[in-house]
Design a protein around this motif. Structure first.
Motif, short mmCIF file in Angstrom:
data_model
loop_
_atom_site.label_atom_id
_atom_site.label_comp_id
_atom_site.label_asym_id
_atom_site.label_seq_id
_atom_site.Cartn_x
_atom_site.Cartn_y
_atom_site.Cartn_z
N UNK A 1 -25.72 72.69 -7.24
CA UNK A 1 -26.88 72.74 -8.14
C UNK A 1 -27.57 74.08 -7.91
N UNK A 2 -27.81 74.80 -8.97
CA UNK A 2 -28.46 76.11 -8.90
C UNK A 2 -29.92 75.97 -9.30
N UNK A 3 -30.82 76.43 -8.44
CA UNK A 3 -32.26 76.36 -8.72
C UNK A 3 -32.70 77.63 -9.44
N UNK A 4 -33.19 77.47 -10.65
CA UNK A 4 -33.65 78.61 -11.43
C UNK A 4 -34.99 79.14 -10.94
N UNK B 1 -24.73 72.23 -11.74
CA UNK B 1 -26.04 71.73 -12.15
C UNK B 1 -27.09 72.82 -12.15
N UNK B 2 -28.19 72.59 -12.85
CA UNK B 2 -29.26 73.59 -12.95
C UNK B 2 -30.63 72.93 -12.90
N UNK B 3 -31.48 73.45 -12.02
CA UNK B 3 -32.91 73.15 -12.05
C UNK B 3 -33.55 74.31 -12.81
N UNK B 4 -34.04 74.12 -14.03
CA UNK B 4 -34.46 75.25 -14.87
C UNK B 4 -35.47 76.18 -14.19
N UNK B 5 -36.52 75.62 -13.55
CA UNK B 5 -37.51 76.45 -12.86
C UNK B 5 -38.08 75.62 -11.71
N UNK B 6 -37.74 75.99 -10.50
CA UNK B 6 -38.11 75.22 -9.32
C UNK B 6 -39.61 75.01 -9.21
N UNK B 7 -40.40 76.03 -9.57
CA UNK B 7 -41.86 75.98 -9.39
C UNK B 7 -42.60 75.49 -10.64
#
Length: 229
Positions: free
Chosen positions: A152-155, A184-190
């Motif tokens: 999973x890649x954190x954006x 997988x992708x987390x669009x924007x971690x913050x």
């Protein structure tokens, strides 16, 4: 506009400060690396969810139990799922330094690998090609080591200090790599945390415990979908 400017300022200070911490405290960094290595080895007999990132992952300024990896562990435990979470966050980490320490982190049989790196590169103006290439190499090494590991890649996003073109292209690195590698992708971690003083520590830089809870909630649906399969 005021919120955007505040976010840009805080994010700039955040990642700059992470880099300075890593440079000035090399000995502390080595101890932190050793502690991470020990955690990976200790949990090697369990299904592992490993968070590989910088001080956002490490939970700088907080008790380790308040950082979002620990909060993910709480969610896993509440569902009685057979997974152990490893926090492999290291303050000041760039994609290059992350790539260099990746080998020993992969000693465990990792089920889910969450890659949260790149923002320090962006704030330092490192070439987008280098950042993209380093992230791709990390993904390649993880997949080569264990083709069954789910990545999973954190954006991440950065303020426009380096110019709008650089900022826009930096943001696109993460969804582009996620699509290219089918990860997988987390669009924007913050998301919903950056720039909000109520969700950041007194230095205005690092998320509070409440901010970390929001980050965990940003991540959890993606993790849950994978481990519930």
């Amino acid at each position: 506009m005021r919120t955007l400017l505040r976010f840009s300022y805080l994010l700039f200070i955040f990642f700059t400060s992470c880099g300075n911490t890593a440079t000035k405290k090399a000995d502390a960094g080595e101890k932190e690396e050793k502690a991470i290595e020990n955690k990976v080895e200790t949990k090697s007999e369990s299904k592992v969810i490993l968070f590989f990132g910088n001080s956002l992952t490490a939970g700088m300024g907080l008790d380790p139990n308040e950082a979002f990896p620990a909060l993910i562990q709480e969610k896993v435990d509440s569902l009685q799922l057979p997974y152990k979470v490893v926090n492999a966050g290291l303050s000041g980490e760039t994609t290059a330094s992350g790539k260099n320490r990746l080998g020993w982190v992969l000693n465990a049989d990792i089920e889910v690998f969450v890659l949260e790196l790149g923002a320090n590169d962006g704030l330092r103006g490192i070439s987008l090609e280098e950042t993209r290439g380093n992230l791709q190499e990390i993904i390649d090494v993880v997949q080569e080591k264990n083709p069954n590991t789910t990545i999973i890649l954190a954006g991440m996003q950065i303020p426009p200090n380096m110019g709008q073109d650089y900022t826009s292209e930096f943001k696109d690195i993460f969804p582009d790599l996620a699509t290219k590698n089918n990860v997988g992708l987390i669009p924007f971690l913050l998301e919903d945390v950056a720039g909000n003083p109520e969700l950041n520590q007194p230095d205005g830089i690092h998320p509070t415990a409440e901010g970390q809870k929001i980050i965990a909630n940003n991540i959890w649906p993606i993790i849950a979908e994978i481990i519930n399969e």
